[in-house]
Scaffold this motif. Sequence first.
Motif, PDB file in Angstrom:
ATOM      1  N   PHE A 278       0.803  -1.207   0.000  1.00 25.08           N
ATOM      2  CA  PHE A 278       0.000   0.000   0.000  1.00 25.08           C
ATOM      3  C   PHE A 278       0.852   1.280   0.000  1.00 25.08           C
ATOM      4  O   PHE A 278       0.380   2.328  -0.419  1.00 25.08           O
ATOM      5  CB  PHE A 278      -0.919  -0.007   1.226  1.00 25.08           C
ATOM      6  N   LEU A 279       2.090   1.202   0.474  1.00 23.79           N
ATOM      7  CA  LEU A 279       2.926   2.403   0.600  1.00 23.79           C
ATOM      8  C   LEU A 279       3.095   3.135  -0.726  1.00 23.79           C
ATOM      9  O   LEU A 279       3.364   2.520  -1.754  1.00 23.79           O
ATOM     10  CB  LEU A 279       4.310   2.038   1.142  1.00 23.79           C
ATOM     11  N   ARG A 280       2.933   4.446  -0.670  1.00 23.71           N
ATOM     12  CA  ARG A 280       3.087   5.314  -1.834  1.00 23.71           C
ATOM     13  C   ARG A 280       4.157   6.369  -1.539  1.00 23.71           C
ATOM     14  O   ARG A 280       4.494   6.600  -0.385  1.00 23.71           O
ATOM     15  CB  ARG A 280       1.753   6.012  -2.152  1.00 23.71           C
TER      16      ARG A 280
ATOM     17  N   VAL B 171      14.543  -6.607   8.658  1.00 23.40           N
ATOM     18  CA  VAL B 171      14.171  -5.223   8.954  1.00 23.40           C
ATOM     19  C   VAL B 171      14.776  -4.277   7.917  1.00 23.40           C
ATOM     20  O   VAL B 171      14.094  -3.395   7.385  1.00 23.40           O
ATOM     21  CB  VAL B 171      14.603  -4.828  10.386  1.00 23.40           C
ATOM     22  N   LEU B 172      16.063  -4.478   7.624  1.00 22.51           N
ATOM     23  CA  LEU B 172      16.713  -3.609   6.636  1.00 22.51           C
ATOM     24  C   LEU B 172      16.099  -3.793   5.251  1.00 22.51           C
ATOM     25  O   LEU B 172      15.958  -2.818   4.503  1.00 22.51           O
ATOM     26  CB  LEU B 172      18.217  -3.869   6.615  1.00 22.51           C
ATOM     27  N   ASN B 173      15.710  -5.014   4.911  1.00 22.03           N
ATOM     28  CA  ASN B 173      15.039  -5.248   3.623  1.00 22.03           C
ATOM     29  C   ASN B 173      13.692  -4.533   3.572  1.00 22.03           C
ATOM     30  O   ASN B 173      13.328  -3.946   2.550  1.00 22.03           O
ATOM     31  CB  ASN B 173      14.841  -6.742   3.365  1.00 22.03           C
ATOM     32  N   LEU B 174      12.946  -4.578   4.680  1.00 14.70           N
ATOM     33  CA  LEU B 174      11.654  -3.881   4.733  1.00 14.70           C
ATOM     34  C   LEU B 174      11.853  -2.371   4.556  1.00 14.70           C
ATOM     35  O   LEU B 174      11.100  -1.716   3.825  1.00 14.70           O
ATOM     36  CB  LEU B 174      10.947  -4.165   6.060  1.00 14.70           C
ATOM     37  N   ILE B 175      12.850  -1.834   5.229  1.00 13.66           N
ATOM     38  CA  ILE B 175      13.132  -0.398   5.108  1.00 13.66           C
ATOM     39  C   ILE B 175      13.521  -0.060   3.673  1.00 13.66           C
ATOM     40  O   ILE B 175      13.054   0.927   3.095  1.00 13.66           O
ATOM     41  CB  ILE B 175      14.218   0.027   6.116  1.00 13.66           C
TER      42      ILE B 175
ATOM     43  N   ALA C  39      10.448  -0.073   1.535  1.00 10.79           N
ATOM     44  CA  ALA C  39       9.656   1.150   1.765  1.00 10.79           C
ATOM     45  C   ALA C  39      10.277   2.326   1.023  1.00 10.79           C
ATOM     46  O   ALA C  39       9.571   3.106   0.370  1.00 10.79           O
ATOM     47  CB  ALA C  39       9.561   1.440   3.266  1.00 10.79           C
ATOM     48  N   GLU C  40      11.591   2.444   1.117  1.00 11.37           N
ATOM     49  CA  GLU C  40      12.268   3.558   0.438  1.00 11.37           C
ATOM     50  C   GLU C  40      12.175   3.434  -1.075  1.00 11.37           C
ATOM     51  O   GLU C  40      12.100   4.442  -1.772  1.00 11.37           O
ATOM     52  CB  GLU C  40      13.716   3.636   0.900  1.00 11.37           C
ATOM     53  N   GLN C  41      12.190   2.205  -1.602  1.00 15.46           N
ATOM     54  CA  GLN C  41      12.028   2.006  -3.035  1.00 15.46           C
ATOM     55  C   GLN C  41      10.669   2.505  -3.501  1.00 15.46           C
ATOM     56  O   GLN C  41      10.505   2.911  -4.655  1.00 15.46           O
ATOM     57  CB  GLN C  41      12.190   0.518  -3.396  1.00 15.46           C
ATOM     58  N   ARG C  42       9.701   2.498  -2.600  1.00 11.27           N
ATOM     59  CA  ARG C  42       8.361   2.993  -2.920  1.00 11.27           C
ATOM     60  C   ARG C  42       8.241   4.499  -2.633  1.00 11.27           C
ATOM     61  O   ARG C  42       7.163   5.061  -2.756  1.00 11.27           O
ATOM     62  CB  ARG C  42       7.314   2.230  -2.117  1.00 11.27           C
ATOM     63  N   GLY C  43       9.349   5.112  -2.191  1.00 10.13           N
ATOM     64  CA  GLY C  43       9.339   6.545  -1.900  1.00 10.13           C
ATOM     65  C   GLY C  43       8.806   6.872  -0.520  1.00 10.13           C
ATOM     66  O   GLY C  43       8.474   8.022  -0.229  1.00 10.13           O
ATOM     67  N   ALA C  44       8.700   5.872   0.346  1.00 13.39           N
ATOM     68  CA  ALA C  44       8.166   6.070   1.695  1.00 13.39           C
ATOM     69  C   ALA C  44       9.301   6.020   2.719  1.00 13.39           C
ATOM     70  O   ALA C  44      10.405   5.576   2.432  1.00 13.39           O
ATOM     71  CB  ALA C  44       7.138   4.975   2.012  1.00 13.39           C
ATOM     72  N   SER C  45       9.001   6.474   3.917  1.00 14.30           N
ATOM     73  CA  SER C  45       9.978   6.426   5.007  1.00 14.30           C
ATOM     74  C   SER C  45       9.438   5.538   6.125  1.00 14.30           C
ATOM     75  O   SER C  45       8.256   5.191   6.144  1.00 14.30           O
ATOM     76  CB  SER C  45      10.253   7.830   5.543  1.00 14.30           C
TER      77      SER C  45
END
Length: 181
Positions: free
Chosen positions: A53-55, A75-79, A82-88
């Motif tokens: 869902f992250l945008r 955890v680092l993969n999840l972060i 998220a960053e690949q999707r432009g989210a923090s």
Amino acid sequence: MARIGYARVSTIDQDFDGQLARLKTEGCAIIRSEKVSGGSRDGRTELATVMEFLRPGDELVVTRLDRLGRDTRDVLNLIHEAEQRGASVTVLDPHVSTRGELGHVVITVLGMVATMERRFIRARQREGIERAKAAGVYKGGKRKLDYERVKAMRDGGLGPTEIAQSLKCSRIHIYRILQKV
């Protein structure tokens, strides 16, 4: 930009009311929660939903880093995802965000601590099991699924995916059971 909260507890007898209240207080418009182990992503459907869902501009918020996961790499993969999707990603306790450069360093260190803690938990668990075995009181873990029911569902024509969806568990779990029955 949306603040999306994620809450997780490991066992059915735990509750996440405190996490939910904190995430609401922090302004999370959307909060997803689940009762599942944080040792891996297996069976963490709500986390998968949040990640999908992250945008761009969104912020994933967790109360503590170990709610996101107990494995540093995961955890680092999840972060990273998220960053690949432009989210923090923001952790509330201690307050750290991936928006700043120092945030990545702090989250990496916290992830390593969570991994160490998980190893300590496993070691204590193994020691307890060995003591219980030595005392003759260990009976093994309780089965979460009825193996005969899984077998009957398969014999009734359902595939592993349909069985897993019906029983609200992972497909891998069903495959393992079907190998045993």
